[in-house]
Design a protein around this motif. Structure first.
Motif, PDB file in Angstrom:
ATOM      1  N   CYS A   1      -7.366  10.098   3.030  1.00 40.98           N
ATOM      2  CA  CYS A   1      -6.199   9.520   2.362  1.00 40.98           C
ATOM      3  C   CYS A   1      -6.677   8.489   1.343  1.00 40.98           C
ATOM      4  O   CYS A   1      -7.812   8.035   1.395  1.00 40.98           O
ATOM      5  CB  CYS A   1      -5.282   8.844   3.382  1.00 40.98           C
ATOM      6  SG  CYS A   1      -4.507   9.980   4.536  1.00 40.98           S
TER       7      CYS A   1
ATOM      8  N   MET B   1       0.829  -1.187   0.000  1.00 45.42           N
ATOM      9  CA  MET B   1       0.000   0.000   0.000  1.00 45.42           C
ATOM     10  C   MET B   1       0.870   1.247   0.000  1.00 45.42           C
ATOM     11  O   MET B   1       1.910   1.282   0.625  1.00 45.42           O
ATOM     12  CB  MET B   1      -0.888   0.032   1.248  1.00 45.42           C
ATOM     13  CG  MET B   1      -2.112  -0.782   1.197  1.00 45.42           C
ATOM     14  SD  MET B   1      -3.126  -0.341   2.635  1.00 45.42           S
ATOM     15  CE  MET B   1      -4.654  -0.986   2.136  1.00 45.42           C
ATOM     16  N   SER B   2       0.380   2.247  -0.686  1.00 46.35           N
ATOM     17  CA  SER B   2       1.045   3.548  -0.717  1.00 46.35           C
ATOM     18  C   SER B   2      -0.007   4.587  -0.335  1.00 46.35           C
ATOM     19  O   SER B   2      -0.743   5.081  -1.188  1.00 46.35           O
ATOM     20  CB  SER B   2       1.607   3.819  -2.109  1.00 46.35           C
ATOM     21  OG  SER B   2       2.107   5.132  -2.170  1.00 46.35           O
ATOM     22  N   ILE B   3      -0.091   4.871   0.957  1.00 45.21           N
ATOM     23  CA  ILE B   3      -1.124   5.761   1.469  1.00 45.21           C
ATOM     24  C   ILE B   3      -0.644   7.209   1.375  1.00 45.21           C
ATOM     25  O   ILE B   3       0.441   7.544   1.838  1.00 45.21           O
ATOM     26  CB  ILE B   3      -1.463   5.417   2.938  1.00 45.21           C
ATOM     27  CG1 ILE B   3      -1.782   3.929   3.089  1.00 45.21           C
ATOM     28  CG2 ILE B   3      -2.599   6.295   3.449  1.00 45.21           C
ATOM     29  CD1 ILE B   3      -2.880   3.420   2.216  1.00 45.21           C
ATOM     30  N   GLN B   4      -1.471   8.060   0.786  1.00 49.41           N
ATOM     31  CA  GLN B   4      -1.138   9.472   0.700  1.00 49.41           C
ATOM     32  C   GLN B   4      -2.375  10.316   0.975  1.00 49.41           C
ATOM     33  O   GLN B   4      -3.483   9.939   0.590  1.00 49.41           O
ATOM     34  CB  GLN B   4      -0.520   9.834  -0.653  1.00 49.41           C
ATOM     35  CG  GLN B   4      -1.313   9.414  -1.843  1.00 49.41           C
ATOM     36  CD  GLN B   4      -0.607   9.703  -3.156  1.00 49.41           C
ATOM     37  OE1 GLN B   4      -1.216  10.298  -4.025  1.00 49.41           O
ATOM     38  NE2 GLN B   4       0.625   9.293  -3.332  1.00 49.41           N
TER      39      GLN B   4
ATOM     40  N   ARG C   1      -1.915  17.463  -5.409  1.00 47.94           N
ATOM     41  CA  ARG C   1      -1.594  16.142  -5.941  1.00 47.94           C
ATOM     42  C   ARG C   1      -2.743  15.537  -6.751  1.00 47.94           C
ATOM     43  O   ARG C   1      -2.510  14.809  -7.713  1.00 47.94           O
ATOM     44  CB  ARG C   1      -1.232  15.215  -4.788  1.00 47.94           C
ATOM     45  CG  ARG C   1      -0.733  13.865  -5.239  1.00 47.94           C
ATOM     46  CD  ARG C   1      -0.371  12.992  -4.061  1.00 47.94           C
ATOM     47  NE  ARG C   1       0.834  13.499  -3.432  1.00 47.94           N
ATOM     48  CZ  ARG C   1       1.144  13.315  -2.152  1.00 47.94           C
ATOM     49  NH1 ARG C   1       0.353  12.635  -1.366  1.00 47.94           N
ATOM     50  NH2 ARG C   1       2.254  13.806  -1.651  1.00 47.94           N
TER      51      ARG C   1
ATOM     52  N   ASP D   1      -5.173   5.002  -1.123  1.00 42.19           N
ATOM     53  CA  ASP D   1      -4.108   4.061  -1.461  1.00 42.19           C
ATOM     54  C   ASP D   1      -3.737   4.316  -2.915  1.00 42.19           C
ATOM     55  O   ASP D   1      -4.440   3.887  -3.837  1.00 42.19           O
ATOM     56  CB  ASP D   1      -4.588   2.619  -1.262  1.00 42.19           C
ATOM     57  CG  ASP D   1      -3.532   1.591  -1.610  1.00 42.19           C
ATOM     58  OD1 ASP D   1      -2.407   1.970  -2.014  1.00 42.19           O
ATOM     59  OD2 ASP D   1      -3.830   0.386  -1.494  1.00 42.19           O
ATOM     60  N   ALA D   2      -2.648   5.045  -3.104  1.00 44.13           N
ATOM     61  CA  ALA D   2      -2.220   5.427  -4.449  1.00 44.13           C
ATOM     62  C   ALA D   2      -1.777   4.224  -5.272  1.00 44.13           C
ATOM     63  O   ALA D   2      -1.755   4.281  -6.504  1.00 44.13           O
ATOM     64  CB  ALA D   2      -1.090   6.449  -4.367  1.00 44.13           C
ATOM     65  N   SER D   3      -1.443   3.109  -4.620  1.00 43.21           N
ATOM     66  CA  SER D   3      -1.014   1.914  -5.347  1.00 43.21           C
ATOM     67  C   SER D   3      -2.185   1.005  -5.716  1.00 43.21           C
ATOM     68  O   SER D   3      -1.981  -0.077  -6.250  1.00 43.21           O
ATOM     69  CB  SER D   3      -0.001   1.136  -4.499  1.00 43.21           C
ATOM     70  OG  SER D   3      -0.631   0.637  -3.331  1.00 43.21           O
ATOM     71  N   SER D   4      -3.404   1.463  -5.465  1.00 38.56           N
ATOM     72  CA  SER D   4      -4.591   0.633  -5.693  1.00 38.56           C
ATOM     73  C   SER D   4      -4.897   0.402  -7.167  1.00 38.56           C
ATOM     74  O   SER D   4      -5.654  -0.509  -7.502  1.00 38.56           O
ATOM     75  CB  SER D   4      -5.813   1.290  -5.041  1.00 38.56           C
ATOM     76  OG  SER D   4      -6.101   2.522  -5.689  1.00 38.56           O
TER      77      SER D   4
END
Length: 164
Positions: free
Chosen positions: A105, A1-4, A10, A107-110
């Motif tokens: 936020c 996961m990449s949480i932002q 952005r 999950d940018a990797s979703s």
């Protein structure tokens, strides 16, 4: 996961798509529960008291081994009758911030954040879009209800009803 955190800088020109598969939860063994969902979850899922971050709460048991979720098939289809609230807001999450309101936020990797298709993050005035606002309200209500359940479980633990 990449949480932002979701921000205008952005995400103003990006869009998000709702998930169509529960593959993201395929390795989720325990799903934290909220007080408001206990009655429905108890009818469809095994539940357990768990100690997490030094506090007692309840969770839906989705697998028997770490990294296993028996309720998600190989194609990402949810096999149970009830889906824990903790999984229903994906790819959104509530961030943690002690000094102010927690930020939304994602999950940018979703694979669900795109430049073209889907719902906008922000409206034309620069505010969170109505859809994102609705998802965030759901997540905030769920977080408050989770806190209520933690308090109830902590009371049980204080009377030595629960032990590790």
């Amino acid at each position: 996961m990449s949480i932002q955190p979701v921000s205008r800088e952005r995400h103003a020109h990006l869009r998000w798509k709702g998930f169509s598969s529960f593959a993201f939860a395929a390795s989720t063994t325990l799903a934290p529960l909220a007080a408001a969902e206990i009655s429905q979850a108890a009818l469809a899922l095994p539940l357990a008291f768990i100690e997490r971050d030094g506090h007692w709460s309840m969770a839906a048991v989705l697998g028997l081994m770490p990294g296993q979720n028996l309720y998600v098939d190989a194609g990402g289809v949810w096999l149970g009758r009830y889906i824990p609230a903790a999984l229903r807001g994906y790819p959104f999450l509530i961030g943690a911030r002690a000094d102010s309101e927690p930020p939304p936020c994602i999950d940018a990797s979703s694979g669900l954040v795109t430049p073209g298709e889907g719902e906008p993050f922000f409206d034309e005035a620069g505010s969170l879009s109505p859809t994102v606002t609705q998802v965030m309200r759901f997540l905030e209500q769920t977080a408050q209800s989770e806190a209520t359940l933690v308090d109830a479980c902590e009371t049980l633990a204080s009377f030595a009803v629960l032990e590790a």
